[in-house]
Design a protein around this motif. Sequence first.
Motif, PDB file in Angstrom:
ATOM      1  N   UNK A 130       0.840  -1.190   0.000  1.00 47.07           N
ATOM      2  CA  UNK A 130       0.000   0.000   0.000  1.00 47.07           C
ATOM      3  C   UNK A 130       0.879   1.247   0.000  1.00 47.07           C
ATOM      4  N   UNK A 131       1.269   1.710  -1.198  1.00 45.28           N
ATOM      5  CA  UNK A 131       2.199   2.841  -1.304  1.00 45.28           C
ATOM      6  C   UNK A 131       1.689   4.107  -0.628  1.00 45.28           C
ATOM      7  N   UNK A 132       0.360   4.288  -0.583  1.00 49.54           N
ATOM      8  CA  UNK A 132      -0.199   5.514   0.011  1.00 49.54           C
ATOM      9  C   UNK A 132       0.060   5.605   1.503  1.00 49.54           C
ATOM     10  N   UNK A 133       0.434   4.497   2.137  1.00 52.87           N
ATOM     11  CA  UNK A 133       0.690   4.502   3.579  1.00 52.87           C
ATOM     12  C   UNK A 133       2.185   4.523   3.921  1.00 52.87           C
ATOM     13  N   UNK A 134       3.030   4.509   2.903  1.00 53.46           N
ATOM     14  CA  UNK A 134       4.478   4.424   3.125  1.00 53.46           C
ATOM     15  C   UNK A 134       5.077   5.813   3.311  1.00 53.46           C
ATOM     16  N   UNK A 135       5.994   5.941   4.247  1.00 51.50           N
ATOM     17  CA  UNK A 135       6.657   7.211   4.533  1.00 51.50           C
ATOM     18  C   UNK A 135       7.312   7.774   3.277  1.00 51.50           C
ATOM     19  N   UNK A 136       7.345   9.095   3.184  1.00 51.49           N
ATOM     20  CA  UNK A 136       7.997   9.756   2.062  1.00 51.49           C
ATOM     21  C   UNK A 136       9.462   9.336   2.005  1.00 51.49           C
ATOM     22  N   UNK A 137       9.905   8.991   0.824  1.00 43.89           N
ATOM     23  CA  UNK A 137      11.297   8.602   0.648  1.00 43.89           C
ATOM     24  C   UNK A 137      11.582   7.140   0.909  1.00 43.89           C
ATOM     25  N   UNK A 138      10.604   6.373   1.379  1.00 44.01           N
ATOM     26  CA  UNK A 138      10.845   4.973   1.724  1.00 44.01           C
ATOM     27  C   UNK A 138      10.222   3.998   0.730  1.00 44.01           C
ATOM     28  N   UNK A 139       9.631   4.514  -0.338  1.00 39.64           N
ATOM     29  CA  UNK A 139       8.940   3.633  -1.274  1.00 39.64           C
ATOM     30  C   UNK A 139       9.886   2.615  -1.908  1.00 39.64           C
ATOM     31  N   UNK A 140      11.138   3.023  -2.109  1.00 40.41           N
ATOM     32  CA  UNK A 140      12.079   2.099  -2.758  1.00 40.41           C
ATOM     33  C   UNK A 140      12.376   0.874  -1.902  1.00 40.41           C
TER      34      UNK A 140
ATOM     35  N   UNK B 157      -0.009   5.114  10.514  1.00 39.31           N
ATOM     36  CA  UNK B 157      -0.556   4.079  11.374  1.00 39.31           C
ATOM     37  C   UNK B 157      -1.322   3.005  10.635  1.00 39.31           C
ATOM     38  N   UNK B 158      -1.382   3.111   9.315  1.00 40.20           N
ATOM     39  CA  UNK B 158      -2.052   2.109   8.496  1.00 40.20           C
ATOM     40  C   UNK B 158      -1.001   1.150   7.923  1.00 40.20           C
ATOM     41  N   UNK B 159      -1.402  -0.093   7.634  1.00 36.81           N
ATOM     42  CA  UNK B 159      -0.420  -1.078   7.153  1.00 36.81           C
ATOM     43  C   UNK B 159       0.150  -0.719   5.784  1.00 36.81           C
ATOM     44  N   UNK B 160       1.428  -0.990   5.626  1.00 33.53           N
ATOM     45  CA  UNK B 160       2.072  -0.781   4.330  1.00 33.53           C
ATOM     46  C   UNK B 160       2.128  -2.082   3.538  1.00 33.53           C
ATOM     47  N   UNK B 161       1.906  -3.198   4.217  1.00 33.35           N
ATOM     48  CA  UNK B 161       1.971  -4.502   3.564  1.00 33.35           C
ATOM     49  C   UNK B 161       1.128  -5.498   4.344  1.00 33.35           C
ATOM     50  N   UNK B 162       0.320  -6.269   3.623  1.00 31.12           N
ATOM     51  CA  UNK B 162      -0.517  -7.306   4.228  1.00 31.12           C
ATOM     52  C   UNK B 162      -0.433  -8.567   3.384  1.00 31.12           C
ATOM     53  N   UNK B 163      -0.688  -9.706   4.024  1.00 34.11           N
ATOM     54  CA  UNK B 163      -0.818 -10.929   3.250  1.00 34.11           C
ATOM     55  C   UNK B 163      -2.034 -10.827   2.337  1.00 34.11           C
ATOM     56  N   UNK B 164      -2.104 -11.675   1.341  1.00 38.17           N
ATOM     57  CA  UNK B 164      -3.187 -11.626   0.364  1.00 38.17           C
ATOM     58  C   UNK B 164      -4.569 -11.763   0.999  1.00 38.17           C
ATOM     59  N   UNK B 165      -4.639 -12.500   2.104  1.00 38.22           N
ATOM     60  CA  UNK B 165      -5.932 -12.673   2.767  1.00 38.22           C
ATOM     61  C   UNK B 165      -6.224 -11.553   3.757  1.00 38.22           C
ATOM     62  N   UNK B 166      -5.378 -10.528   3.799  1.00 41.81           N
ATOM     63  CA  UNK B 166      -5.575  -9.399   4.690  1.00 41.81           C
ATOM     64  C   UNK B 166      -4.912  -9.532   6.046  1.00 41.81           C
ATOM     65  N   UNK B 167      -4.238 -10.653   6.289  1.00 48.25           N
ATOM     66  CA  UNK B 167      -3.575 -10.859   7.578  1.00 48.25           C
ATOM     67  C   UNK B 167      -2.376  -9.926   7.728  1.00 48.25           C
ATOM     68  N   UNK B 168      -2.169  -9.462   8.956  1.00 43.70           N
ATOM     69  CA  UNK B 168      -1.020  -8.618   9.241  1.00 43.70           C
ATOM     70  C   UNK B 168       0.237  -9.465   9.370  1.00 43.70           C
TER      71      UNK B 168
END
Length: 388
Positions: free
Chosen positions: A211-221, A252-263
């Motif tokens: 979820x790129x929209x939740x990733x800190x600026x400059x950390x997308x790479x 505070x939102x997840x930047x990555x989740x498993x395909x089934x939505x698990x953290x």
Amino acid sequence: MKTQNLMNLAKATTLSLGLFFASCSNESFDEVPDQTGETPNLIEKFFLGESIEVEDVGKGIYRHGDILFSSEQLTDESINFDKKPIPGEVDAKLGLEGGVRKWPNNTIIYVLDNSLTSNQRQVTESSMQEWRTKTNIRFKERTNENYYVTIRNSGRDCNCASASLGVQGTRGTINMGIRTGTGVMIHEIGHTLGYLHEQNRSDRDQFVNIFPENIQDGALSQFRKSNNSINPGAFDVASIMIYSSFTFSKNGQPVMLEKDGSRIPFRSRLSALDISGTNQLYPTGDGGGDGGGNTDICEGVDEWVSGRQYNVGDKVTYQGSLYERDFTRWNRIGECETTTPPPADICDGVSPYSRSRSYAPGDKVTYQGYLFELQNNFRWLNSGRCGS
């Protein structure tokens, strides 16, 4: 984990850890980009042929997040990464660059710096024990070895650390924060073994959503995919080398989740695939035979086949010698039909490789514990492992 840079890396071999918001673990990862509040001066380099932004921290070391690269592992321009190299040969135009090296004899040679606190020493021992009891990896405190990793206190008040990637001669380092816990340290030992971050694998989108929209600026790479993953085995969402769901979250939102939505929680122990993958890369035994006194080291080992895909730890015979696959090259183990190593160190009297020198065919150098000789085709031939 404390991250100060960005990274376009691969994985099945990688990881920087993150804040753990939903787990039964009591350990959490500090996620402060830079304690000084200053923006790191990032420069572009290339690792395994792909662009990466790193910070020059001096003495030929470049930092990307929690990974420390040596200057020999990076290039100033993109150079094709050969995924199927010829045994023993290294392209001379790389100047021996671009490599990730495994530890000889499955053993990490280490030095405990005097700066370490008693707690940091205890954490280090516990983390080594996790690797020691579950994999083929061994640890030995340095006596006179010419390659080793120094474990030291960075002085930072955090549960964070950084580590050299693979064997880097005498410059290997693991920097521990004052509050570094076992989960972080187990992860950093993974980097020292040569592993990158898991979420950078080319096939990661089959297993996780980013979820790129939740990733800190400059950390997308930190979440970009690489086509040159060098980690072993299949993608592993339980790996010690994967980010948590909240690593680099800006809201505070997840930047990555498993395909089934698990953290994905912060990890504090090796997964089953971490264990099997490590034992694949660092198999038991150092030769091809059974270790008997009259056994040819090449007995039972197949000849190298051009174009075939080999995994780290695989052994082949080639032109009368036994070779073992490293992360980015083949290392010569010894000559076939030989039961004992040469009586003298083959590296005695040979100078270390220097990028500032010009070499001619026939010249020999030592590099990261191995002897190399420049061939007439201007490719370096790995002539065998130096003695201790």
